[in-house]
Every structure is written in C-alpha cells, then in structure tokens.
Motif scaffolding. Sequence first.
Motif, PDB file in Angstrom:
ATOM      1  N   PRO A 293      -4.820   0.347   0.912  1.00 39.48           N
ATOM      2  CA  PRO A 293      -5.445  -0.977   0.828  1.00 39.48           C
ATOM      3  C   PRO A 293      -4.520  -2.097   0.347  1.00 39.48           C
ATOM      4  N   CYS A 294      -3.341  -1.747  -0.131  1.00 40.48           N
ATOM      5  CA  CYS A 294      -2.382  -2.789  -0.514  1.00 40.48           C
ATOM      6  C   CYS A 294      -1.011  -2.119  -0.563  1.00 40.48           C
ATOM      7  N   TYR A 295       0.057  -2.927  -0.491  1.00 39.46           N
ATOM      8  CA  TYR A 295       1.373  -2.296  -0.651  1.00 39.46           C
ATOM      9  C   TYR A 295       1.868  -2.395  -2.100  1.00 39.46           C
ATOM     10  N   LEU A 296       0.973  -2.860  -2.982  1.00 40.74           N
ATOM     11  CA  LEU A 296       1.335  -2.931  -4.404  1.00 40.74           C
ATOM     12  C   LEU A 296       0.579  -1.854  -5.181  1.00 40.74           C
TER      13      LEU A 296
ATOM     14  N   PHE B 224       7.887  -4.813   3.342  1.00 41.33           N
ATOM     15  CA  PHE B 224       7.868  -4.288   1.977  1.00 41.33           C
ATOM     16  C   PHE B 224       8.085  -2.770   1.964  1.00 41.33           C
ATOM     17  N   LEU B 225       7.345  -2.067   2.809  1.00 38.52           N
ATOM     18  CA  LEU B 225       7.426  -0.597   2.781  1.00 38.52           C
ATOM     19  C   LEU B 225       8.780  -0.107   3.278  1.00 38.52           C
TER      20      LEU B 225
ATOM     21  N   VAL C 238       8.219   3.649   7.771  1.00 35.90           N
ATOM     22  CA  VAL C 238       7.857   2.937   9.005  1.00 35.90           C
ATOM     23  C   VAL C 238       6.476   3.412   9.460  1.00 35.90           C
ATOM     24  N   PHE C 239       5.775   2.534  10.140  1.00 38.54           N
ATOM     25  CA  PHE C 239       4.462   2.911  10.701  1.00 38.54           C
ATOM     26  C   PHE C 239       4.215   2.057  11.930  1.00 38.54           C
TER      27      PHE C 239
END
Length: 328
Positions: free
Chosen positions: A133-136, A202-203, A210-211
């Motif tokens: 739900p978030c990259y944080l 960010f990821l 990667v996605f």
Amino acid sequence: MVQTAITPFSHRLKSPLTKQSINVLQINLGKRCNLACTHCHVEAGPKRTEELSTEICQQLITLINQFPEIKIVDLTGGAPEMNYGFKPLVEAARSNGKQVIVRSNLTIYFMAGFADLPAYCAQHKVKIVASLPCYLADNVDKMRGDGVFDQSIKALQWLNKLGYGQDPDLHLDLVYNPQLPQGEKFSLTADQRSLETAYKMFLQEHFGIVFNQLLTITNIPIGRTKLYLQRHNIYSSYLQFLADNFNSSTVEHLMCRNELSIDYLGNVYDCDFNQMMNLPAKTNDGETLTVSKLLEAGKLDLISEVQTANYCYGCTAGCGSSCGGALT
Ligand code: SF4
Ligand code: SF4
C-alpha cells in the motif's frame, strides 16, 4: 459537515448495470490469512477458519475444465495460498491454458510450510498481484502490521531473482491503496501512472526491485474499512465524498460486469465486495446461484443485471477502481 441523504447508487446510473459475457472467475478461497490489516474488506486473519471444502473445490475444477470462455482465474482470500484448494485450482486452470492471478500479501512466503510458493508460482507462470500500500515502511506497517514492509521487500527481491517483473511470462503487479483517512479531509486515489513512476523509481533505487504495473485501488467502505470509518465518525461523509466524485465514464469498465465471484461455500456473487456484504448475484427470475447450479445449467451467462449498493460509489469515484486498478 452537514449531512444530506446520499443519492442511492442505482439512481445515478443511466440504465441498470447489465452483465456482459463472463470471462473472469474470481474465487475467494477463504478467510484465513497470516495478517489482519486495518483496511481488510474480508475481515480476514489468523483466527479465521472458513475455507474451501474438497467438494466445492472439485466443483470449481469441473467448472474450469468445462467452460473455455473463462479466460482468467483470479484467486483471492484471505491469503489464498493458505486456504484449501489453492494448488489444485492453479493446476486445473493452467492445464486449461487460462491465466491465473494470485492476490498475494507476500509475507506468506515466510510462514512455515510456504517457502516453496515463489518457485511454485514461477513454475506454473502464475501472475502475482501483491499488496504494497505504500513504498514507505512506516505507512505499510501501520496498515498491515510490524515488519510487513521488510518482509514484502525481501519477497519482491526473491520474486525478481526468479524472473518475476522481467520475464514476460512472470508478471508481477503491485497494489496501492490509500491510508485510511484520519478526519474528514478525504482525497481521491492518486493518479495510477504517476504513482507507478514514483514506486518504480523508489523501489529500484533503494532495493533494486522491478515490477510490471502498479494498480491503484480505492478503499471501499465495507468490512474493517467501514468499522474504522464508523469508529472515527466519518463513514457517512466518506461515502458522500465518493458519491460527489461519481464518474459515469467508469461504469462501462466495472469489473462486476464480466466476472463471477465465488465464495468458499460455492455461492455466486457479482464481485468480491458484494460477496463480503452478502449481496448474492441473481438470475432474471430472482434466483441465487451456486457453482453446482451453473454446472447443472451448463452455462455461465445466467445473470442479466449486477446487484449494486451505495458502496459501489467506491468503484466509480474519480478514475474508478477495481481489482485491476483504475478504470479510466
Ligand atoms: S488485506 Fe489481504 S493480507 Fe490483509 S488481512 Fe485482508 S486478506 Fe489478509
Ligand atoms: S462494488 Fe464495484 S464491482 Fe461490486 S457491484 Fe459495485 S460497482 Fe460493481
């Protein structure tokens, strides 16, 4: 905020929401899950025991074998991998050449007995749609539990090593859903494409992940989301906010129009949200359906109109929302 009576969702539609030919079978295998997220519309968790039986699983396999028009078998839960029937359904669908989607919480891979899942999914070319739900880290852990972000990152790196997100046969999508509102300052789900760019940057930069695609999903005011909103006294105003942002151009793309959603008891619904709200699909004669009735009838197209309720405003607000992300 002054509350006015909300216009019933059905009144906002120019015509009844018609069902189209069915090509997606979404199966909710049960309510068992290793997590218990604050926004979960299924109210799933480790203490839930409801899951598919061998009998219903067998009926579903027959259905998958019998109907070539089913192109996609979408497995959800709970944690679908934890509930009975996951592997038999994957194998039945793949041996019939159908695309299989598993909606995974990723952390399940670290539970005892489930470490084979990433390789199993890769072997069967299962498309993974994973919640992040978030990259944080803080935001994810607040919503899903302590340590969930770190495990999700490790799981994504594991999937990448197997080729997910890079090999065209190993599709990996991530799902964003907004934090639950703290007060009456609501906002629409962020633009899917710009958020995808931010997630990817960010990821990749921080974790080398990667996605393929990011899917943005609105919090539908049912299940734990509804309880949360009611506890904070903002349920009606959230629903009104969604209704105020009704976008008629989403209607033709709604996921309920071409899918059947099946529960662990074999009952048929127009979507997973209706399933959770006990609003079953109905035939023209007002009859409810089960998998065994579909098999008996020898056809899937028995529903002409989708059952709707006011929470449908969650799917039609702004850019729209579905299990496949934004609609417009
Ligand atoms: S949102 Fe998904 S991972 Fe979280 S409790 Fe519900 S089913 Fe489990
Ligand atoms: S909740 Fe969404 S998907 Fe389900 S019937 Fe309503 S509009 Fe369709």
